[in-house]
Design a protein around this motif. Structure first.
Motif, PDB file in Angstrom:
ATOM      1  N   TYR A 184       0.801  -1.227   0.000  1.00 14.18           N
ATOM      2  CA  TYR A 184       0.000   0.000   0.000  1.00 14.18           C
ATOM      3  C   TYR A 184       0.836   1.280   0.000  1.00 14.18           C
ATOM      4  O   TYR A 184       0.410   2.296  -0.560  1.00 14.18           O
ATOM      5  CB  TYR A 184      -0.905   0.036   1.250  1.00 14.18           C
ATOM      6  CG  TYR A 184      -1.539  -1.270   1.600  1.00 14.18           C
ATOM      7  CD1 TYR A 184      -2.655  -1.725   0.910  1.00 14.18           C
ATOM      8  CD2 TYR A 184      -1.025  -2.059   2.631  1.00 14.18           C
ATOM      9  CE1 TYR A 184      -3.252  -2.939   1.236  1.00 14.18           C
ATOM     10  CE2 TYR A 184      -1.616  -3.278   2.964  1.00 14.18           C
ATOM     11  CZ  TYR A 184      -2.717  -3.719   2.265  1.00 14.18           C
ATOM     12  OH  TYR A 184      -3.295  -4.919   2.578  1.00 14.18           O
ATOM     13  N   GLU A 187       1.601   3.725  -2.949  1.00 11.48           N
ATOM     14  CA  GLU A 187       0.393   4.331  -3.504  1.00 11.48           C
ATOM     15  C   GLU A 187      -0.213   5.355  -2.565  1.00 11.48           C
ATOM     16  O   GLU A 187      -0.792   6.353  -3.007  1.00 11.48           O
ATOM     17  CB  GLU A 187      -0.632   3.235  -3.801  1.00 11.48           C
ATOM     18  CG  GLU A 187      -1.926   3.730  -4.438  1.00 11.48           C
ATOM     19  CD  GLU A 187      -2.851   2.570  -4.785  1.00 11.48           C
ATOM     20  OE1 GLU A 187      -3.058   2.321  -5.990  1.00 11.48           O
ATOM     21  OE2 GLU A 187      -3.370   1.902  -3.859  1.00 11.48           O
ATOM     22  N   THR A 188      -0.097   5.138  -1.261  1.00 14.78           N
ATOM     23  CA  THR A 188      -0.791   5.993  -0.296  1.00 14.78           C
ATOM     24  C   THR A 188       0.131   6.968   0.431  1.00 14.78           C
ATOM     25  O   THR A 188      -0.354   7.743   1.271  1.00 14.78           O
ATOM     26  CB  THR A 188      -1.506   5.120   0.759  1.00 14.78           C
ATOM     27  OG1 THR A 188      -0.532   4.357   1.481  1.00 14.78           O
ATOM     28  CG2 THR A 188      -2.492   4.175   0.096  1.00 14.78           C
ATOM     29  N   HIS A 200       5.410   0.662  -6.857  1.00  9.95           N
ATOM     30  CA  HIS A 200       4.158   0.029  -6.442  1.00  9.95           C
ATOM     31  C   HIS A 200       3.899  -1.257  -7.222  1.00  9.95           C
ATOM     32  O   HIS A 200       3.347  -2.223  -6.674  1.00  9.95           O
ATOM     33  CB  HIS A 200       2.995   1.000  -6.647  1.00  9.95           C
ATOM     34  CG  HIS A 200       1.657   0.415  -6.316  1.00  9.95           C
ATOM     35  ND1 HIS A 200       1.246   0.156  -5.024  1.00  9.95           N
ATOM     36  CD2 HIS A 200       0.626   0.010  -7.126  1.00  9.95           C
ATOM     37  CE1 HIS A 200       0.026  -0.356  -5.039  1.00  9.95           C
ATOM     38  NE2 HIS A 200      -0.376  -0.460  -6.296  1.00  9.95           N
ATOM     39  N   HIS A 344      -5.978   2.892   1.601  1.00 10.98           N
ATOM     40  CA  HIS A 344      -6.591   3.526   0.433  1.00 10.98           C
ATOM     41  C   HIS A 344      -6.165   4.986   0.385  1.00 10.98           C
ATOM     42  O   HIS A 344      -5.831   5.581   1.414  1.00 10.98           O
ATOM     43  CB  HIS A 344      -8.124   3.435   0.487  1.00 10.98           C
ATOM     44  CG  HIS A 344      -8.654   2.051   0.620  1.00 10.98           C
ATOM     45  ND1 HIS A 344      -8.687   1.169  -0.431  1.00 10.98           N
ATOM     46  CD2 HIS A 344      -9.152   1.382   1.692  1.00 10.98           C
ATOM     47  CE1 HIS A 344      -9.192   0.017  -0.032  1.00 10.98           C
ATOM     48  NE2 HIS A 344      -9.474   0.115   1.258  1.00 10.98           N
ATOM     49  N   ARG A 345      -6.183   5.555  -0.801  1.00  9.17           N
ATOM     50  CA  ARG A 345      -5.777   6.952  -0.962  1.00  9.17           C
ATOM     51  C   ARG A 345      -6.998   7.809  -1.262  1.00  9.17           C
ATOM     52  O   ARG A 345      -7.700   7.594  -2.257  1.00  9.17           O
ATOM     53  CB  ARG A 345      -4.764   7.094  -2.105  1.00  9.17           C
ATOM     54  CG  ARG A 345      -4.304   8.535  -2.262  1.00  9.17           C
ATOM     55  CD  ARG A 345      -3.254   8.782  -3.303  1.00  9.17           C
ATOM     56  NE  ARG A 345      -2.571  10.016  -2.963  1.00  9.17           N
ATOM     57  CZ  ARG A 345      -1.437  10.116  -2.316  1.00  9.17           C
ATOM     58  NH1 ARG A 345      -0.797   9.011  -1.956  1.00  9.17           N
ATOM     59  NH2 ARG A 345      -0.907  11.273  -2.006  1.00  9.17           N
ATOM     60  N   ARG A 442     -11.490   9.029  -4.388  1.00 11.47           N
ATOM     61  CA  ARG A 442     -10.677   7.864  -4.064  1.00 11.47           C
ATOM     62  C   ARG A 442      -9.742   7.623  -5.257  1.00 11.47           C
ATOM     63  O   ARG A 442     -10.189   7.453  -6.388  1.00 11.47           O
ATOM     64  CB  ARG A 442     -11.576   6.644  -3.823  1.00 11.47           C
ATOM     65  CG  ARG A 442     -10.847   5.323  -3.620  1.00 11.47           C
ATOM     66  CD  ARG A 442     -10.041   5.288  -2.352  1.00 11.47           C
ATOM     67  NE  ARG A 442     -10.778   5.560  -1.147  1.00 11.47           N
ATOM     68  CZ  ARG A 442     -11.524   4.659  -0.467  1.00 11.47           C
ATOM     69  NH1 ARG A 442     -11.623   3.428  -0.918  1.00 11.47           N
ATOM     70  NH2 ARG A 442     -12.135   5.013   0.634  1.00 11.47           N
ATOM     71  N   ARG A 444      -6.401   5.500  -6.964  1.00 14.42           N
ATOM     72  CA  ARG A 444      -5.538   4.323  -6.994  1.00 14.42           C
ATOM     73  C   ARG A 444      -4.627   4.434  -8.206  1.00 14.42           C
ATOM     74  O   ARG A 444      -4.947   5.147  -9.177  1.00 14.42           O
ATOM     75  CB  ARG A 444      -6.348   3.033  -7.069  1.00 14.42           C
ATOM     76  CG  ARG A 444      -7.118   2.837  -8.374  1.00 14.42           C
ATOM     77  CD  ARG A 444      -7.648   1.429  -8.516  1.00 14.42           C
ATOM     78  NE  ARG A 444      -8.486   1.291  -9.701  1.00 14.42           N
ATOM     79  CZ  ARG A 444      -8.021   1.068 -10.942  1.00 14.42           C
ATOM     80  NH1 ARG A 444      -6.711   0.990 -11.148  1.00 14.42           N
ATOM     81  NH2 ARG A 444      -8.858   0.955 -11.974  1.00 14.42           N
ATOM     82  N   TYR A 445      -3.492   3.764  -8.135  1.00 16.36           N
ATOM     83  CA  TYR A 445      -2.607   3.751  -9.296  1.00 16.36           C
ATOM     84  C   TYR A 445      -3.269   2.986 -10.442  1.00 16.36           C
ATOM     85  O   TYR A 445      -3.966   1.987 -10.224  1.00 16.36           O
ATOM     86  CB  TYR A 445      -1.276   3.066  -8.964  1.00 16.36           C
ATOM     87  CG  TYR A 445      -0.244   3.975  -8.353  1.00 16.36           C
ATOM     88  CD1 TYR A 445       0.022   5.232  -8.894  1.00 16.36           C
ATOM     89  CD2 TYR A 445       0.486   3.572  -7.243  1.00 16.36           C
ATOM     90  CE1 TYR A 445       0.974   6.052  -8.338  1.00 16.36           C
ATOM     91  CE2 TYR A 445       1.450   4.389  -6.677  1.00 16.36           C
ATOM     92  CZ  TYR A 445       1.680   5.629  -7.227  1.00 16.36           C
ATOM     93  OH  TYR A 445       2.631   6.451  -6.676  1.00 16.36           O
ATOM     94  N   TRP A 458      -3.077   7.632 -12.608  1.00 20.25           N
ATOM     95  CA  TRP A 458      -4.041   7.419 -11.529  1.00 20.25           C
ATOM     96  C   TRP A 458      -5.417   7.127 -12.126  1.00 20.25           C
ATOM     97  O   TRP A 458      -5.742   7.584 -13.225  1.00 20.25           O
ATOM     98  CB  TRP A 458      -4.171   8.653 -10.637  1.00 20.25           C
ATOM     99  CG  TRP A 458      -2.929   9.071  -9.918  1.00 20.25           C
ATOM    100  CD1 TRP A 458      -2.043  10.027 -10.314  1.00 20.25           C
ATOM    101  CD2 TRP A 458      -2.426   8.553  -8.688  1.00 20.25           C
ATOM    102  NE1 TRP A 458      -1.017  10.140  -9.405  1.00 20.25           N
ATOM    103  CE2 TRP A 458      -1.229   9.243  -8.391  1.00 20.25           C
ATOM    104  CE3 TRP A 458      -2.870   7.571  -7.797  1.00 20.25           C
ATOM    105  CZ2 TRP A 458      -0.489   8.995  -7.244  1.00 20.25           C
ATOM    106  CZ3 TRP A 458      -2.131   7.320  -6.652  1.00 20.25           C
ATOM    107  CH2 TRP A 458      -0.943   8.030  -6.389  1.00 20.25           C
ATOM    108  N   ARG A 460      -9.365   7.587 -10.625  1.00 21.74           N
ATOM    109  CA  ARG A 460     -10.062   8.153  -9.476  1.00 21.74           C
ATOM    110  C   ARG A 460     -11.570   8.066  -9.667  1.00 21.74           C
ATOM    111  O   ARG A 460     -12.072   8.033 -10.789  1.00 21.74           O
ATOM    112  CB  ARG A 460      -9.646   9.596  -9.239  1.00 21.74           C
ATOM    113  CG  ARG A 460     -10.144  10.603 -10.260  1.00 21.74           C
ATOM    114  CD  ARG A 460      -9.619  11.998  -9.950  1.00 21.74           C
ATOM    115  NE  ARG A 460     -10.191  13.011 -10.822  1.00 21.74           N
ATOM    116  CZ  ARG A 460      -9.868  14.306 -10.801  1.00 21.74           C
ATOM    117  NH1 ARG A 460      -8.957  14.739  -9.930  1.00 21.74           N
ATOM    118  NH2 ARG A 460     -10.439  15.176 -11.614  1.00 21.74           N
TER     119      ARG A 460
END
Length: 483
Positions: A184, A187-188, A200, A344-345, A442, A444-445, A458, A460
């Motif tokens: 994680y 990414e975060t 990542h 999570h990001r 939210r 994520r890669y 990314w 989103r």
């Protein structure tokens, strides 16, 4: 004076003095470019109001006398100038007291800034820089041998920094104990860099090996800093290599760079000559060390040893503190990083419009310099420079909603030029928008396939509204996000 003077550590002294001064230079430039907008007279958290609240509490800062943005800039540029002289080695070429005076000056000036910096200066690497700068003041000039007691205090600082960071991890989050943290982290982390996407996507077994290597470097290796040479040099080399790995994979201001510099305190001249046979280092005559210099250094050593008890207890406490200062001078601090890992990001995206809010409104996004925004934009490398507002936006997305954020929205609604200079792009070209809002996303890669097909780093999706649309001057009302 042979017992007092370290032999074969001239390279370490040069790296420490010039390197720490270089980080101070970055810190003062950072203050000159960002402090007025963030904390100045008309900043997001005005320093004059804070000074009124802390008056009489004995917090050391020369701004108790008075605060103005002009005085702040005078302090910052003066500190930058002295730091640059130390980087060039000018004070070190004089008598022993000259570099001491220079380092104590920049330490005092930067302490004055940090102690009124409030949340924007609430980072562990601020205290680390102050503690390192204070110790560097007692390394002497080129005419005297480096004091052995000061070099050992630097090793103690590196030990606390690394061992404390290792303990806070294994105590704080199961992901560090089951070796999944790096599933994680890349990414975060607060502010990814250009290589973070690639890190990542490394194989998960390699991520587990990375975590094991981190535990070894932080929980085992620091003890060997106190062993005889060449063992201490090998231990320092392992710390330097692991910190370089972090430099390549993320943006952590000057934390990693400063840790690398401090680790050189355990690298002997002979170790450097084993790698670079042509390197030659002078060796000042211990007999030439003035007695008054010895007295001053031993007094400083005794003071630091007195302060060492609090951080030592903290290391072995069940309620270990992370990045805490045990005195108002930011000396003998507790360190640590990433005691917990977010899975999570979330990102806060600020948008403005000149249309009435509704389905047909065209919202345009403000872009920050370092934090993720446009999914197609590759994250940039900024460390060791510190983007303070971008870091606070990361904490905001974790739920740390401070008084500075409503003020940021008001500044953007007013088209405040100083505030806008902190951003990468103003979609309204300096003109104030009619409405503004803050949305949660939210992030994520992207996968390798998404990267090839869509050109995005990314992916989103909306996760709720943080601040409903507001028009012009008025109260900023927050709505709980829906994640």
């Amino acid at each position: 004076m042979e017992w007092f003077s370290a032999g074969g550590d001239e390279f370490a002294r040069q790296v420490l003095q010039r390197g720490i001064a270089a980080v101070f230079l970055i810190g003062f430039l950072n203050a000159a470019f960002q402090f007025p907008a963030l904390l100045g007279e008309r900043g997001l958290l005005p320093a004059p109001l804070y000074l009124d609240r802390i008056r009489g509490r004995g917090i050391p800062t020369l701004f108790h006398w008075r605060y103005s943005d002009r005085l702040l800039l005078t302090v910052a540029w003066s500190g930058a100038a002295v730091s640059a002289l130390l980087v060039a080695g000018v004070p070190q070429s004089g008598p022993w007291w000259l570099p001491m005076a220079a380092f104590l000056l920049i330490w005092g000036l930067y302490l004055s800034i940090v102690n009124i910096g409030q949340t924007f200066y609430g980072f562990g690497w601020e205290s680390l820089l102050l503690e390192a700068g204070f110790l560097a003041a007692f390394l002497g000039s080129n005419d005297v041998a480096a004091p052995v007691t000061v070099l050992w205090l630097f090793r103690w600082l590196v030990f606390r920094l690394e061992f404390g960071a290792g303990l806070i991890k294994v105590r704080g989050d199961r992901a560090w104990r089951d070796l999944t943290a790096l599933y994680y982290h890349h990414e975060t982390q607060p502010m990814p860099n250009p290589a973070s996407w690639f890190f990542h996507h490394l194989p998960r077994p390699l991520h587990r090996v990375e975590v094991l290597g981190n535990h070894f470097a932080q929980l085992v290796v620091p003890f060997f800093l106190f062993f005889p040479q060449p063992i201490a040099s090998v231990a320092a080399a392992i710390i330097i290599i692991t910190q370089l790995w972090l430099v390549v994979s993320g943006n952590f201001a000057w934390l990693n760079v400063l840790t690398i510099l401090l680790a050189f305190t355990a690298v002997s001249d002979s170790a450097i000559q084993a790698v670079l046979p042509w390197a030659q280092f002078g060796s000042p005559d211990p007999a030439a060390t003035p007695a008054v210099f010895v007295v001053v250094v031993l007094a400083a050593t005794a003071a630091v040893l007195y302060w060492a008890w609090a951080p030592l207890k903290n290391l072995f406490s069940r309620n270990q503190l992370m990045n805490a200062s045990f005195n108002r001078w930011h000396l003998s601090n507790a360190y640590g990083a990433f005691g917990s890992i977010t899975r999570h990001r979330n990102e806060v995206v600020i948008e403005g419009t000149n249309d009435p809010p509704g389905p047909g409104a065209r919202w345009r996004e403000y872009e920050f310099r370092g934090k993720p925004g446009d999914p197609r934009r590759l994250p940039r490398q900024f460390a060791p420079y510190h983007l303070r507002l971008d870091w606070m936006m990361w904490f905001l997305a974790l739920g740390s909603y401070g008084a500075w954020f409503p003020e940021l929205l008001r500044k953007l609604l007013a088209g405040d030029a100083r505030t806008l200079r902190l951003l990468r792009r103003d979609p309204f070209n300096g003109e104030p928008p009619r409405w503004i809002r803050a949305q949660m996303y939210r992030y994520r890669y992207s996968t390798a396939a998404e990267r090839r097909s869509e050109g995005v780093w990314w992916v989103r999706e909306p996760a709720g509204i943080l601040v409903d649309p507001i028009e012009g001057p008025g109260p900023v009302r927050r709505r709980p996000p829906a994640w």
